[in-house]
Enzyme design. Sequence first.
Site, PDB file in Angstrom:
ATOM      1  N   TYR A 192      -8.824   5.417   7.772  1.00 40.37           N
ATOM      2  CA  TYR A 192      -8.881   5.747   9.200  1.00 40.37           C
ATOM      3  C   TYR A 192      -9.882   6.889   9.328  1.00 40.37           C
ATOM      4  CZ  TYR A 192      -4.572   3.049  10.058  1.00 40.37           C
ATOM      5  OH  TYR A 192      -3.647   2.057  10.177  1.00 40.37           O
ATOM      6  N   TYR A 244       4.408   6.529   9.591  1.00 40.90           N
ATOM      7  CA  TYR A 244       3.619   5.333   9.271  1.00 40.90           C
ATOM      8  C   TYR A 244       4.467   4.316   8.526  1.00 40.90           C
ATOM      9  CZ  TYR A 244      -0.657   2.656   8.466  1.00 40.90           C
ATOM     10  OH  TYR A 244      -1.604   1.672   8.469  1.00 40.90           O
ATOM     11  N   LYS A 259       2.190  -0.414  14.433  1.00 42.99           N
ATOM     12  CA  LYS A 259       3.627  -0.460  14.691  1.00 42.99           C
ATOM     13  C   LYS A 259       4.109  -1.735  15.400  1.00 42.99           C
ATOM     14  CE  LYS A 259       5.309   3.203  12.976  1.00 42.99           C
ATOM     15  NZ  LYS A 259       5.014   2.668  11.648  1.00 42.99           N
ATOM     16  N   PRO A 284      -3.028  -0.179  18.588  1.00 43.47           N
ATOM     17  CA  PRO A 284      -2.916  -0.663  17.213  1.00 43.47           C
ATOM     18  C   PRO A 284      -3.042   0.421  16.142  1.00 43.47           C
ATOM     19  CG  PRO A 284      -5.063  -1.210  18.108  1.00 43.47           C
ATOM     20  CD  PRO A 284      -4.276  -0.619  19.241  1.00 43.47           C
ATOM     21  N   HIS A 302       0.848  -1.195   0.000  1.00 41.33           N
ATOM     22  CA  HIS A 302       0.000   0.000   0.000  1.00 41.33           C
ATOM     23  C   HIS A 302       0.880   1.241   0.000  1.00 41.33           C
ATOM     24  CE1 HIS A 302      -4.076  -1.756   1.553  1.00 41.33           C
ATOM     25  NE2 HIS A 302      -3.554  -2.462   0.586  1.00 41.33           N
TER      26      HIS A 302
HETATM   27  C1  DHB Z   1      -5.115  -3.399  10.787  1.00 41.95           C
HETATM   28  C2  DHB Z   1      -4.915  -3.172  12.124  1.00 41.95           C
HETATM   29  C3  DHB Z   1      -4.399  -1.982  12.538  1.00 41.95           C
HETATM   30  O1  DHB Z   1      -4.202  -1.744  13.840  1.00 41.95           O
HETATM   31  C4  DHB Z   1      -4.071  -0.984  11.641  1.00 41.95           C
HETATM   32  O2  DHB Z   1      -3.570   0.196  12.095  1.00 41.95           O
HETATM   33  C5  DHB Z   1      -4.259  -1.213  10.306  1.00 41.95           C
HETATM   34  C6  DHB Z   1      -4.777  -2.424   9.880  1.00 41.95           C
HETATM   35  C7  DHB Z   1      -5.675  -4.695  10.315  1.00 41.95           C
HETATM   36  O3  DHB Z   1      -6.072  -5.512  11.147  1.00 41.95           O
HETATM   37  O4  DHB Z   1      -5.771  -4.902   9.114  1.00 41.95           O
END
Ligand code: DHB
Length: 389
Positions: free
Chosen positions: A202, A383, A295, A291, A72
């Site tokens: 997001y 990121y 990271k 999450p 991506h």
């Molecule tokens: C996923 C989980 C995440 O915490 C994130 O920032 C992006 C993707 C996932 O489960 O695909």
Amino acid sequence: MQIQVGIVGAGPAGLMLSHLLHQRGVESVVLDTRTREEIEGTIRAGVLEQSSVDLMVDTGIGERVKRLGMVHHGIELRFGGRGHRIDFADLTGGRGVTIYPQHEVLKDLIAQRLADGGDIRFGVSDVQVEGITGDRPRIRFTQDGAEQQLDCALVAGCDGSRTTTRFLIPSPNPRQDHFRQYPFAWFGILAEAPPSSEELIYAHHRNGFALISTRSATVQRHYLQVDPNDSVEDWSDDRIWSELHTRVAGAEIKEGPIFSKSVLHFRSFVCEPMQHGRLFLAGDAAHTVPPTGAKGMNLAIADVHVLSRAMAEFFANSDRTALDAYTATALPRIWRAQHFSWWMTSMLHRMPEATGFDLHRQLAELDTVTRSRAGRTLLAENYVGTPFD
Ligand code: DHB
């Protein structure tokens, strides 16, 4: 049995450490209480930074991630009913992230370690580490009903957030634990549906955060911010889809049968120092991130990149300098990732007592970040992750 490095935990940190040590001529034994099937079959998310993928490729375990991983080159931040693309490739000189689940990384590592003659003991019990402040630490454990003992020069604690090895570092001196709890959780679903978006979304919304992610062309992964006391029963399929449509307003969310629901709790955590005597912690045993910044696995890989070099130097030259500097070398990256994960979380989630002021301040922050190239670059660089060296 005598071994140079005893590694507790066959997750990303432990297995990658064993792999990198092998490449540097250092032999290790990896222990885990889980079976190989449990480790390879526990479905976990995975967003790999460019440097993590590069390290896999450079050390000969990159074939599947290159073939199966989804690269991506951007994400979308969605707020105020509009999407704002963060173009990683343009902002970071062509860098990107690869969506490749953690259990696939573990399969690659286990296969390579076994092909290289590596020693991984699955399904052991009663693991006890002793003598870390002496010259010859020991790991006692039970395997197939028989007690075993590993005499090691060094021990790595890679046993994840349910660590026991962390507690071998006396607290509060020298071990300091830094915590941040969050007053919300994520509700995660897996659905049989086509992707709703080519890139992750997001989304900020007054009802709370939402994340549109993917697993494959036919399986999608989405998350909703929920109350930490909510359970799976509180969220019917209809309520989930309705809330996703509301929170990710303006994007076309494709529905399909939901076959998995779970509530994820999370926090920020760092322990300092990450070492004591001949024990060295890596990955979630030493730190956890929320999450939102994607990271977690990357930090584990970055830790063992530093640690494997320091250990190899110790065995090659009997020189402890790099080992002694392990915590100081690893921590700045960990704290940068802590900041980024906290920043993304706080910018995008609704706090329980949020007022109109708080919501407008968040929208202004998102506007500031997305309208200027400098703001987008700050987000993109963090990121995709900074290079390991
Ligand atoms: C996923 C989980 C995440 O915490 C994130 O920032 C992006 C993707 C996932 O489960 O695909």
